[in-house]
Design an enzyme around this catalytic site. Structure first.
Site, PDB file in Angstrom:
ATOM      1  N   HIS A 169      31.672  31.216   0.568  1.00 13.31           N
ATOM      2  CA  HIS A 169      31.001  32.473   0.924  1.00 13.31           C
ATOM      3  C   HIS A 169      31.895  33.673   0.594  1.00 13.31           C
ATOM      4  CE1 HIS A 169      28.381  35.060   3.547  1.00 13.31           C
ATOM      5  NE2 HIS A 169      29.519  35.740   3.659  1.00 13.31           N
ATOM      6  N   GLU A 170      33.127  33.649   1.095  1.00 11.71           N
ATOM      7  CA  GLU A 170      34.017  34.783   0.863  1.00 11.71           C
ATOM      8  C   GLU A 170      34.389  34.910  -0.617  1.00 11.71           C
ATOM      9  OE1 GLU A 170      34.253  36.873   3.133  1.00 11.71           O
ATOM     10  OE2 GLU A 170      33.622  35.662   4.851  1.00 11.71           O
ATOM     11  N   HIS A 205      31.837  36.995  -2.349  1.00 10.01           N
ATOM     12  CA  HIS A 205      32.119  38.427  -2.232  1.00 10.01           C
ATOM     13  C   HIS A 205      33.192  38.843  -3.230  1.00 10.01           C
ATOM     14  CE1 HIS A 205      29.760  39.516   1.259  1.00 10.01           C
ATOM     15  NE2 HIS A 205      30.327  38.605   2.038  1.00 10.01           N
ATOM     16  N   GLU A 217      26.055  40.662   0.297  1.00 11.76           N
ATOM     17  CA  GLU A 217      25.712  39.386   0.957  1.00 11.76           C
ATOM     18  C   GLU A 217      24.877  38.492   0.049  1.00 11.76           C
ATOM     19  OE1 GLU A 217      26.815  37.962   3.736  1.00 11.76           O
ATOM     20  OE2 GLU A 217      28.161  39.682   3.846  1.00 11.76           O
TER      21      GLU A 217
END
Length: 502
Positions: A266-267, A270, A296
């Protein structure tokens, strides 16, 4: 003043603003990862000073005069495309910042820095009472600042628009209603089906091993190792401060490896976005991601659409077997796929499965709406959290650490941020058919572990534009149509009906 000189001053102004943003990012990252607790007051003082300098530089008479001159040049069609875009973005920020006095901007930064330090202690001690006064102070400040920015609008709508341009509570009400009508019946139906047996999920994997796994996952997503760093924190986040300096974090549970796996993916989503913004935008107001929802969309695209796809289980299992063979050598791809997609109501948003996740967002959205409407205050939040968790997820909250203290966002003043998480998932789902229609073999890329073609499409459609385009323009350009939550709802319906044989 000659136009070239005016543009040069404008570029220097942006560079000066970026410098303060960069320094504040370092302080934030250091405070979350390794700074001693007793340094919190000094750090808050430094953050406040930098925030004050940023605000003064952006809003002083010289900067206002500079923006006015460039607007006249833009009206005369005398600016190149990039400078005109920079002007549009920075002029909007200046207009909104002028409304807030410099001393209040500095006080706000100090308040949120102090609140964040208190939140850390409160969460560990399960002590909402110590954090509660800060929430009331933050809410009071946000309502006042919203009035400064646009007194004609509902204060909550002002902040929703700050995180996602063009969105307000009416638009989110429609969006969440459509998602709720899909998700709630699915969750109910799945609750009547047996869950897969996946004892390996709780197998012990040492923290050092998990960090090695995390770094390989960063490679799979496509992060440049010499331009990124990984650290451990209580609540994972990403700081994209420059193309060559992107910092991501994770949280290690030694008996829950997949928590770390999907936090990192997830990170990294980003971070890879921040690393692929057009290099011409460096040190300008365009050199960061667009809206929170778009950001997101990238993190949740890699976490869920890629990372939890059946196809991706092959490269993922290869990494897990390399570092934890005693746990994963006998786990099949299908078993891992079902385990990674168990849909079951739970308490912690960041640990929630893909299906129930938007329900966690609705809890926060409903509470925020009541707070801004004056129907509740900070003292009411624990009870409201219990009420909505029972209503949406069908479970009870045992304590505040597993409820209203679990997220860091409110300590930083980020009211209006949470809805963008759910919106990001919808953006990502809508990008899939557009990507495939352009010839990208998404399943093939996931199965091979070579996501270069996927990154190429995202770089062209989303990443390279930085903050130069708002969400509506990016979605229209990438997907050929405005946001349509039907793509997200259909994706969830198809995936989880298949997983649970509904």
């Amino acid at each position: 003043m000659a136009k070239d000189a005016t543009i040069a001053q404008f570029k220097q102004l942006q560079r000066n603003l970026w410098l303060r943003t960069y320094l504040m990012g370092i302080l934030e990252f250091d405070g979350e990862t390794q700074a001693p607790p007793q340094g919190a007051a000094a750090r808050a003082e430094a953050m406040g000073a930098l925030a004050g300098e940023y605000h003064e530089a952006l809003t002083n008479a010289s900067a206002q005069n500079l923006i006015a001159q460039l607007k006249a040049a833009a009206d005369a069609d005398e600016l190149d495309e990039q400078t005109a875009t920079e002007l549009r973005v920075l002029a909007r920020e200046q207009h909104e910042s002028i409304a807030i006095p410099t001393e209040e901007a500095a006080a706000w930064s100090q308040l949120t820095s102090e609140a964040n330090a208190v939140w850390h202690k409160a969460k560990l001690a399960n002590d909402w009472a110590s954090f509660e006064p800060y929430v009331d102070r933050i809410l009071e400040t946000l309502k006042r600042h919203a009035g400064y920015i646009d007194s004609s609008r509902d204060p909550y709508d002002v902040w929703l628009d700050q995180y996602e341009r063009g969105m307000d509570s009416a638009a989110y009400d429609r969006f969440f209603s459509q998602v709720k009508n899909t998700v709630v019946p699915l969750v109910h139906a799945i609750g009547e089906r047996p869950q897969p047996e996946a004892s390996f999920l709780s197998a012990h994997v040492p923290g050092a091993v998990q960090m090695d796994i995390a770094r390989e996952l960063m490679d799979l997503v496509g992060l440049q190792r010499d331009a990124s760093v990984l650290a451990c924190v209580e609540h994972p986040f990403t700081n994209g401060m420059a193309a060559g300096d992107v910092r991501i974090t994770t949280h290690i549970y030694e008996n829950n490896l997949l928590s770390n796996v999907y936090s990192v993916i997830h990170e990294a989503g980003h971070a890879v976005y921040e690393q692929n913004i057009d290099s011409a935008y460096a040190y300008t107001c365009l050199g960061t991601g667009s809206t929170m929802g778009i950001h997101e969309s990238q993190s949740r695209f890699f976490e869920n659409i890629v990372g939890r796809s059946r196809a991706f289980m092959k490269p993922l299992l290869t990494v897990l077997r390399k570092y934890a063979p005693e746990v994963y050598d006998n786990v099949t791809e299908d078993e891992l796929y079902r385990a990674a997609n168990i849909a079951q109501p739970s308490l912690i948003r960041t640990e929630a499965d893909e299906l129930t996740y938007p329900l966690h967002i609705m809890i926060r959205y409903d509470i925020e709406r009541q707070l801004f409407a004056g129907e509740a205050s900070a003292r009411d939040i624990p009870a409201l959290w219990q009420k909505y968790t029972r209503s949406y997820l069908g479970i009870d909250v045992p304590d505040d650490a597993h409820g209203c203290l679990q997220d860091t966002h409110w300590s930083g003043g980020s009211f209006g941020y949470f809805p963008s998480y759910a919106l990001g998932s919808a953006y990502g789902a809508q990008m899939v058919p557009a990507m495939e229609a352009s010839g990208i073999d998404l399943n093939g890329a996931c199965a091979s572990g070579d996501l270069a073609s996927v990154r190429g499409w995202l770089r062209e459609k989303i990443w390279r534009w930085g903050a130069g385009k708002d969400a509506s323009e990016l979605v229209l350009g990438a997907c050929g149509a405005p946001l349509d939550a039907s793509f997200y709802c259909d994706y969830l319906e198809s995936k989880f009906s298949g997983l649970y044989g509904l």
